[in-house]
Design an enzyme around this catalytic site. Sequence first.
Site, PDB file in Angstrom:
ATOM      1  N   HIS A 145       0.841  -1.202   0.000  1.00  0.00           N
ATOM      2  CA  HIS A 145       0.000   0.000   0.000  1.00  0.00           C
ATOM      3  C   HIS A 145       0.880   1.258   0.000  1.00  0.00           C
ATOM      4  CE1 HIS A 145      -3.519   2.498   1.595  1.00  0.00           C
ATOM      5  NE2 HIS A 145      -2.470   3.295   1.730  1.00  0.00           N
ATOM      6  N   GLU A 146       1.864   1.288   0.918  1.00  0.00           N
ATOM      7  CA  GLU A 146       2.696   2.498   1.030  1.00  0.00           C
ATOM      8  C   GLU A 146       3.526   2.731  -0.234  1.00  0.00           C
ATOM      9  OE1 GLU A 146       2.157   4.683   3.181  1.00  0.00           O
ATOM     10  OE2 GLU A 146       0.858   3.372   4.347  1.00  0.00           O
TER      11      GLU A 146
HETATM   12 NI    NI Z   1      -2.173   5.394   1.845  1.00  0.00          NI
END
Ligand code: NI
Length: 181
Positions: A145-146
């Site tokens: 996600h990051e």
């Molecule tokens: Ni995010």
Amino acid sequence: MAIRRVLRMGHPLLRERARPLRPDEIRSEATRRLVDDMLDTLDDYGGIGLAAPQVGESLRLAIVRIPGGPTRYGELAPFPLTVFVNPEIEILDERRAGYWEGCLSVPGLRGYVERPQHIRVRYTELNGAERNLECEGFHATVFQHEFDHLDGVLYVDRLADTRLLAFEREFERWQLDVARD
Ligand code: NI
């Protein structure tokens, strides 16, 4: 110390591919200050990760800090505060699992996203050292996600089904979940 404003979905910078940091930049005072600001911002907004583009810096840098214990994701293994510079992901096993993700740039919403659950991350530390980290499960989801932020990708781009996107209040009110095999 400075809390930065977190850019929200719709800001074009969140959709750019961020550039890598040069070796001389990694140990620079400017990068140190940026990381300090990102920490202050993460503390203030709450959350488990933040990528530089979210505070308006189109650089391949992200921080993650996962507190352990019971959370809405279940019982989590903690992950200490780590700064990832120029991270690269290698998928070690394509098998996927899903989590209801949230994002400080998409406030108030949760969406169900399935991602590979066994990855290796290669990255550089702030001191310039090269590191290698293998991880599984929820941690693998968090890193993907990051690091998606560094490619201009938001979790909403990865929803398997747009019906699996909900406001937080409704998400909790209706105890939304997904039938699992
Ligand atoms: Ni995010």
